[in-house]
Design an enzyme around this catalytic site. Structure first.
Site, mmCIF file in Angstrom:
data_model
loop_
_atom_site.group_PDB
_atom_site.id
_atom_site.type_symbol
_atom_site.label_atom_id
_atom_site.label_comp_id
_atom_site.label_asym_id
_atom_site.label_seq_id
_atom_site.Cartn_x
_atom_site.Cartn_y
_atom_site.Cartn_z
ATOM 1 N N LEU A 101 -12.890 12.733 34.427
ATOM 2 C CA LEU A 101 -12.538 12.195 32.931
ATOM 3 C C LEU A 101 -11.455 12.958 32.388
ATOM 4 O O LEU A 101 -11.227 14.212 32.947
ATOM 5 C CB LEU A 101 -13.624 12.385 32.152
ATOM 6 C CG LEU A 101 -14.948 11.462 32.198
ATOM 7 C CD1 LEU A 101 -16.155 11.911 31.320
ATOM 8 C CD2 LEU A 101 -14.581 9.983 32.035
ATOM 9 N N ASP A 102 -10.508 12.418 31.739
ATOM 10 C CA ASP A 102 -9.142 13.454 31.262
ATOM 11 C C ASP A 102 -9.758 14.411 30.162
ATOM 12 O O ASP A 102 -10.954 14.320 29.700
ATOM 13 C CB ASP A 102 -8.594 12.023 30.274
ATOM 14 C CG ASP A 102 -7.871 10.994 30.793
ATOM 15 O OD1 ASP A 102 -7.538 11.140 32.186
ATOM 16 O OD2 ASP A 102 -7.686 10.117 30.306
ATOM 17 N N TYR A 103 -8.975 15.330 30.277
ATOM 18 C CA TYR A 103 -9.359 16.330 29.142
ATOM 19 C C TYR A 103 -9.849 16.044 27.915
ATOM 20 O O TYR A 103 -10.902 16.630 27.454
ATOM 21 C CB TYR A 103 -7.880 17.104 29.015
ATOM 22 C CG TYR A 103 -7.965 18.429 28.340
ATOM 23 C CD1 TYR A 103 -8.579 19.545 28.706
ATOM 24 C CD2 TYR A 103 -7.471 18.272 27.114
ATOM 25 C CE1 TYR A 103 -8.658 20.809 28.068
ATOM 26 C CE2 TYR A 103 -7.325 19.725 26.247
ATOM 27 C CZ TYR A 103 -7.965 20.662 26.775
ATOM 28 O OH TYR A 103 -7.983 21.828 25.847
ATOM 29 N N THR A 105 -11.006 12.964 27.231
ATOM 30 C CA THR A 105 -12.335 11.993 27.222
ATOM 31 C C THR A 105 -13.694 12.929 27.256
ATOM 32 O O THR A 105 -13.839 13.736 27.903
ATOM 33 C CB THR A 105 -12.057 11.204 28.344
ATOM 34 O OG1 THR A 105 -10.718 10.417 28.243
ATOM 35 C CG2 THR A 105 -13.082 9.967 28.649
ATOM 36 N N ARG A 191 -6.870 4.283 28.786
ATOM 37 C CA ARG A 191 -5.691 4.383 27.699
ATOM 38 C C ARG A 191 -4.558 3.913 28.099
ATOM 39 O O ARG A 191 -3.791 3.319 27.241
ATOM 40 C CB ARG A 191 -5.418 6.231 27.955
ATOM 41 C CG ARG A 191 -6.672 6.827 27.406
ATOM 42 C CD ARG A 191 -6.286 8.381 27.512
ATOM 43 N NE ARG A 191 -7.352 9.388 27.356
ATOM 44 C CZ ARG A 191 -8.147 9.612 26.221
ATOM 45 N NH1 ARG A 191 -7.206 9.504 25.225
ATOM 46 N NH2 ARG A 191 -9.088 10.327 26.170
#
Ligand code: URA
Length: 242
Positions: A101-103, A105, A191
């Site tokens: 998961l993104d930083y 998220t 995103r």
């Protein structure tokens, strides 16, 4: 008898793909002899070494983490930021995240030391369903969102959602809360999809992974998956093969 790359992956050292590279690169010895043949099979009695270090099968472990925002989906970070494994109980095994998961998220992230299990779940053809909740800047119209189902071109990739639904809008703040269901997991997919329709994501959370949700958990909390859940996830991935 098991394939050499499988035995290495099961030891938790690395993924099966990276194990194959180690073999081809001449870093793996069986009973003291360097083996570079990928199909080689070994028995539990054979002594396997990677760069001189004996390989032993680790007890597999499986965790579900409610990843907070502001944490890297990695097992190390040279900038000293928080990493997902900071939230796990102390275990001997070398546990790594299944996908990322993104930083910024938050939400469900699975972690394990079982390379085969991770590969099974991450393989694009297995299409485990993931549900995200996005808070957008601006309020997309139904027509904007309907493009998600047809697929949106971004950086040469077609990004698709299987389901999209506006849960609420705040006309004063000019924001919306939108649920997006994906069967794929391309880099920064949610995103990028919202960027393409002109409504950037302000906050993003993954609230479901297959049949797993975050019920009763707070951000930063971890629990072990039950053996039954692990079995069900395997079955789900195997059933989804296209
Ligand atoms: N989509 C994103 O944009 N970010 C994530 O972390 C996961 C899915």
């Amino acid at each position: 008898m098991e394939r050499l790359q499988k035995v290495i992956a099961q030891s938790g050292i690395t993924s099966r793909r990276k194990a194959e590279k180690l073999i081809v690169d001449g870093k793996v010895a069986v009973n003291g002899e360097i083996i570079t043949e990928l199909g080689t099979k070994v028995s539990p009695d054979d002594k396997v070494e990677v760069e001189g270090v004996p390989v032993t099968k680790e007890e597999p472990v499986y965790f579900l983490l409610y990843k907070p925002r502001g944490v890297i989906s990695s097992v190390k970070d040279d900038k000293n930021r928080k990493i997902v494994t900071d939230y796990l109980p102390e275990v001997e095994q070398r546990v790594f995240p299944i996908g990322r998961l993104d930083y910024d998220t938050s939400g469900i992230l699975l972690l394990t030391n079982d390379g085969d299990f991770a590969n099974l779940l991450m393989h694009p053809k297995h299409e485990i369903e993931k549900v995200y909740i996005a808070k957008t800047k601006g309020i997309p119209l139904r027509e904007d969102l309907s493009r998600f189902k047809k697929g949106i071109k971004s950086e040469g990739e077609l990004l698709k959602a299987s389901h999209v639904k506006t849960l609420s809008v705040d006309k004063k703040k000019h924001t919306a809360i939108i649920q997006v269901t994906l069967h794929e997991g391309k880099n920064r997919q949610v995103r990028r999809m919202f960027e393409e329709i002109g409504f950037p994501v302000d906050k993003l959370k993954r609230e479901r992974y297959g049949f797993l949700d975050l019920h009763g958990m707070n951000a930063g909390e971890t629990r072990e998956l039950t053996p039954h859940e692990v079995k069900q996830l395997r079955q789900l991935a195997e059933k989804n093969v296209k």
